[in-house]
Design an enzyme around this catalytic site. Sequence first.
Site, PDB file in Angstrom:
ATOM      1  N   GLY A  93       0.881  -1.139   0.055  1.00  0.00           N
ATOM      2  CA  GLY A  93      -0.148   0.022   0.116  1.00  0.00           C
ATOM      3  C   GLY A  93       0.898   1.068  -0.062  1.00  0.00           C
ATOM      4  O   GLY A  93       2.088   1.124   0.417  1.00  0.00           O
ATOM      5  N   THR A  94       0.419   2.166  -0.473  1.00  0.00           N
ATOM      6  CA  THR A  94       1.267   3.387  -0.765  1.00  0.00           C
ATOM      7  C   THR A  94       0.943   4.681   0.180  1.00  0.00           C
ATOM      8  O   THR A  94       0.914   4.786   1.313  1.00  0.00           O
ATOM      9  CB  THR A  94       1.382   3.756  -2.083  1.00  0.00           C
ATOM     10  OG1 THR A  94       0.033   3.535  -2.864  1.00  0.00           O
ATOM     11  CG2 THR A  94       2.286   2.589  -2.927  1.00  0.00           C
ATOM     12  N   THR A  95       0.478   5.496  -0.671  1.00  0.00           N
ATOM     13  CA  THR A  95       0.367   6.976  -0.219  1.00  0.00           C
ATOM     14  C   THR A  95      -0.649   7.409   0.972  1.00  0.00           C
ATOM     15  O   THR A  95      -1.949   7.002   0.537  1.00  0.00           O
ATOM     16  CB  THR A  95       0.517   7.980  -1.120  1.00  0.00           C
ATOM     17  OG1 THR A  95       1.802   7.856  -1.874  1.00  0.00           O
ATOM     18  CG2 THR A  95       0.993   9.548  -0.462  1.00  0.00           C
ATOM     19  N   ALA A 120       3.319   4.186  -7.918  1.00  0.00           N
ATOM     20  CA  ALA A 120       2.606   3.352  -7.089  1.00  0.00           C
ATOM     21  C   ALA A 120       1.325   4.000  -6.393  1.00  0.00           C
ATOM     22  O   ALA A 120       0.665   3.352  -5.678  1.00  0.00           O
ATOM     23  CB  ALA A 120       3.497   2.741  -5.909  1.00  0.00           C
TER      24      ALA A 120
END
Length: 274
Positions: free
Chosen positions: A49-51, A224
């Site tokens: 998972g990213t931001t 991403a």
Amino acid sequence: MTLPPSDSPFDPTAISFTANLRRAAPELFAAGDRGGHPSAHSVPSHVDGTTVVALTYAGGVIMSGDRRATAGNVISKRDMRKVFPADDWSAVGISGSAGPAMELAKILSTELEHYEKVEGAPLSLEGKANKLAQLIRGNLPMAMQGLVVVPLFAGFDLSDQVPRIYEYDVVGGRYEERRFATTGSGGRDARGSLKARYSADLSPERAIDIAIEALWDAADEDSATGGPDVVRGIYPLVAQIDSDGYRELNDDTVAARVREIIAERRMVPVDENG
């Protein structure tokens, strides 16, 4: 250096456990670094998972996360939830290895619920932040194998009547941030966007717009991180926490704000006259 052959794990001539392991199972080191230690490269592909971003305004805090999950260079999920309610007055945003991160968020929520039932009152906001730090430290063995979890925690402090944000490092270090914070692969770009737009007298509506714009800017630079997907109707998850507690904006509200931002950002073609 040539190691003597041995079939026994108790070979007194072996120089270390690592040397013995290299001799018994050399395939474990094939994807490792040149020093021969197992590294993140040897971990099977997993979902990241990213931001996630969080920022305070007068009387509350906004936390928002993009919806994209990736496995290497593949988009594995387009509508992943990265912001979870920890209890009625706090939220945790996850980045890093998705499986352990979601598990950590669920454990934190359960621990806080258990504490409130036993003690008859919720844990202080700082106590909740400390509990999350403890859980991150518990994940350290997994982090050493590449399954890193670096969450963001935010909430409303009922005793001081102020919003607070807490950042973490991979070993559970906890750092309070009074204005804004980000985490994830697009965190650096999102932080730059927040830095340019943040002010201490933000209204809740303006804070929500800034959070969405920060995720947009991150998606513009980081593959991403997913931006608003108007075709599929997938938008960032936005949570607002103040003295009234935790609540999430519905998709229609977020979609309306996204359309306004698109209109503001739409580039006007330059004609031949400039």
